[in-house]
Every structure is written in C-alpha cells, then in structure tokens.
Write a protein that holds these residues in place. Structure first.
Motif: not given
Lengths: 331, 32
Positions: B13, B15, B28-32
């Motif tokens: 994950f 940020f 968006a906060l973050g991505s996977l």
C-alpha cells in the motif's frame, strides 16, 4: 520590590517592562528560528522544541468561562442560514474558498451541513483538510507531525475483543472479509499494541492525519467500504490541533475530546478517529444516537464504549465509500 | 479538528500524499 520604599515602587513603569520583556522574547524566538534555518541548510536535523509540563497544563486549563460556553452546544449554533447574512454571504463564501456548486442541495436554505456531490476516487479522503502526517506505523509511538509523536495505545485505548465484521454489502464494493489469524512480524515484540491490531501476515499498520482548518468543511465521510464494530468516546480538552500546536505539544491528540470508530475492512483492522478542537468539540456520528460529546457529566481520563456488533461475531454498521459519517459541531 | 485514520493494509500500500499537502473529500489517499 520587597525592599524598595513605596515611593520607589510608584516609579516602576509596568508597560515599559512588559514591552522590553515582550520584545526580548520575540527577539529570542527570531534568533532561534534563524539558527534552526541555518542548521537545516547545513543538513543537520533540528530536534523539535516541545512544550514543558507547565505549558501543557496551561493549555489544558482554559480560562473559566470557556469550557462552560463550549459545552452549551445548541446556544453556540443558532439556526442561521445564508439568507440571514444577505449579500455579504456570497463574498464570505468566496473569501473562504467555499464551492457551493459541490453541495448536493443548493441553494443553501438550511443551517444543517449539506451533503457533498464531489466525485469519488477509488480510495478516498474522509474530509477536506491538510495532511499532517501519513505513512506506516513502525512502533507504538506514532508521528503526529515530523519528530513529534503520540502513543498509539493512549490514543485508541486498550484493545477490546471485537467481533469481526461479516462480508460487506456496499453496491459495487469488494466487501469486508474477516481477517485471518494473527502472526506478529519478527522485528516487533510479540505482545506490542501494534501487533494486536495487525491481523494478517504480510500486512502493515498505516496512519493518516488530516487537519481540518477553520473554514474547512467540517463533515467527515467513510474513506472506504468497512464495518464499524465499536465506538469509543474519550472526553477530553479542546485544545487547538493546528500544525503549530501539533509540532509543540507531544501527544496532543491524546488530550483532546475524540471519538474512535473501529472495525474491519477488506484487509483487516480499520479505524477512523474524529478529534475535536477549540469550539468544535461536539462530535456527531450520524448512526450513533447515544453519543453525547463535550458534556460536563463526562469525566476526563475515562472513556465510554459502545459495541455495534451483535452476538456470534456478526453485525456492526456497514459503511460504503463516501458515506456521510459525521460532523464537528460548534460547542 | 482532525481526522485520524489508522488501518491495516498490505505492505505494498502506498500513500499518494505528502505532509503539508491539501486534500479534499473524494480525492485519493493511496493505492494498493
């Protein structure tokens, strides 16, 4: 002062003394910040200057009328709509960078918080604001801003055995599955509080702190599809949580009135905490009618729990990404 | 006021944010 004759005391000039003392203090602060800038230019790390015990104590004990006034929540938020402010309202909205077109129900004829019609990214922010800190949680002392920490255990309170959420039911969502068996990473001591939260192999604990400045939209939303199993309300102070204060007072978030919602999302543990501040200490969670914050009947240092989960490990409040979750109110 | 998120996520994950950056609801906060 004790030994001087009364006539000599009359010759003292308190205003001049105050001006000289104040000027000297400001000069000293300017010199300190100049010195820090010089050290940073040379690539040396400057340790943050933290508030001492007496300074924290002074902020924790505001002047007598303030706490009582803020506890009168309804008196501090009369039903005033935009139309009451007349033509000055639009100028105020412009100066506050408020985008009325983002409201779901314009024109604004009600004093209640309006829903937002902003488009959602796949992983979304719960609120408007400024990022104070974000990243992985390496141990139980979490950064509130760079170099200044707070204790994860003090912030969330002791861990309770929470029934885990069933599969989620958000339209288009990926659902919330119960985490697997706990297995602490090798680098961490087995019983640490952080490891009680991490439930799956290969997972990390992350945090994100979003500061809502005065003038920001003071509602918060669900940042993902998850299920709230538990609510914990910590009565507390109402100190400012501005970046300056967060850099100065260690464990600032642990002193303030706050509501911790915890549960599970697709990847395991998930929590969202609303931390109140000066004059916005009344926290409302839309699905929790029993929650009463900023009330004189609560005792600071304690906490009040409520479980949303039913028996047999099922239940809880299912939230979808972008759902309206709660708001900070005046008082 | 402040909103603090503490959550468990896979190690990959990331940020999409930096300290001091402004963010708005829906971003968006973050991505996977």
């Amino acid at each position: 002062v004790h030994t001087a004759p009364a006539r000599a005391l009359l010759l003292l000039r308190p205003l001049r003394i105050l001006l000289v003392a104040g000027g000297s203090y400001l000069g000293y602060r300017q010199y300190e910040s100049y010195r820090e800038r010089q050290l940073e230019k040379r690539g040396l790390e400057v340790a943050p200057r933290l508030a001492g015990h007496w300074e924290v104590g002074a902020f924790l004990s505001p002047p007598p009328p303030t706490p009582h006034v803020t506890e009168l929540g309804p008196a501090a938020s009369p039903d005033s709509t935009l139309t009451h402010f007349g033509p000055g309202a639009k100028r105020g909205l412009f100066l506050g960078s408020c985008m009325v077109y983002e409201s779901e129900s314009a024109p604004l004829g009600s004093a209640d918080f309006q829903g937002l019609a902003a488009p959602l990214c796949p992983e979304v922010s719960p609120a408007d604001g400024r990022i104070l800190s974000c990243g992985p949680v390496r141990d139980c002392e979490v950064e509130q801003v760079k170099g200044v920490t707070y204790s994860l255990e003090s912030f969330l309170g002791p861990r309770t055995a929470q029934p885990l959420a069933p599969a989620g039911g958000c339209p288009g969502g990926r659902g919330v599955s119960p985490p697997g068996l706990s297995a602490p990473p090798a680098a961490e001591p087995a019983g640490s509080f952080r490891n009680q939260l991490v439930t799956r192999d290969g997972n990390e604990l992350y945090q994100c702190v979003i500061y809502l400045a005065p003038g920001d939209y003071h509602c918060f939303h669900s940042p993902t599809d998850w299920t709230v199993a538990h609510r914990r309300h910590f009565p507390g102070s109402l100190m400012s949580v501005s970046p300056g204060m967060a850099r100065w007072i260690k464990e600032l978030f642990c002193h303030n009135e706050r509501v911790v919602l915890s549960g599970a999302w697709q990847h395991g543990f998930f929590s969202l905490t609303a931390v109140g501040a000066t004059n916005v200490g009344s926290i409302r969670i839309y699905f929790d009618r029993d929650l009463h914050t900023n009330s004189p009947r609560h005792c600071q240092g304690s906490y009040n729990d409520l479980s949303f989960a039913g028996g047999a490990g099922r239940g809880g409040v299912t939230l979808c990404k972008g759902d309206h979750l709660g708001e900070f109110d005046l008082g | 006021s402040t909103v603090v998120l503490i959550f468990e996520a896979p190690r990959h994950f990331s940020f999409q944010l930096q300290a001091g950056q402004r963010i708005r609801f829906g971003e968006a906060l973050g991505s996977l």
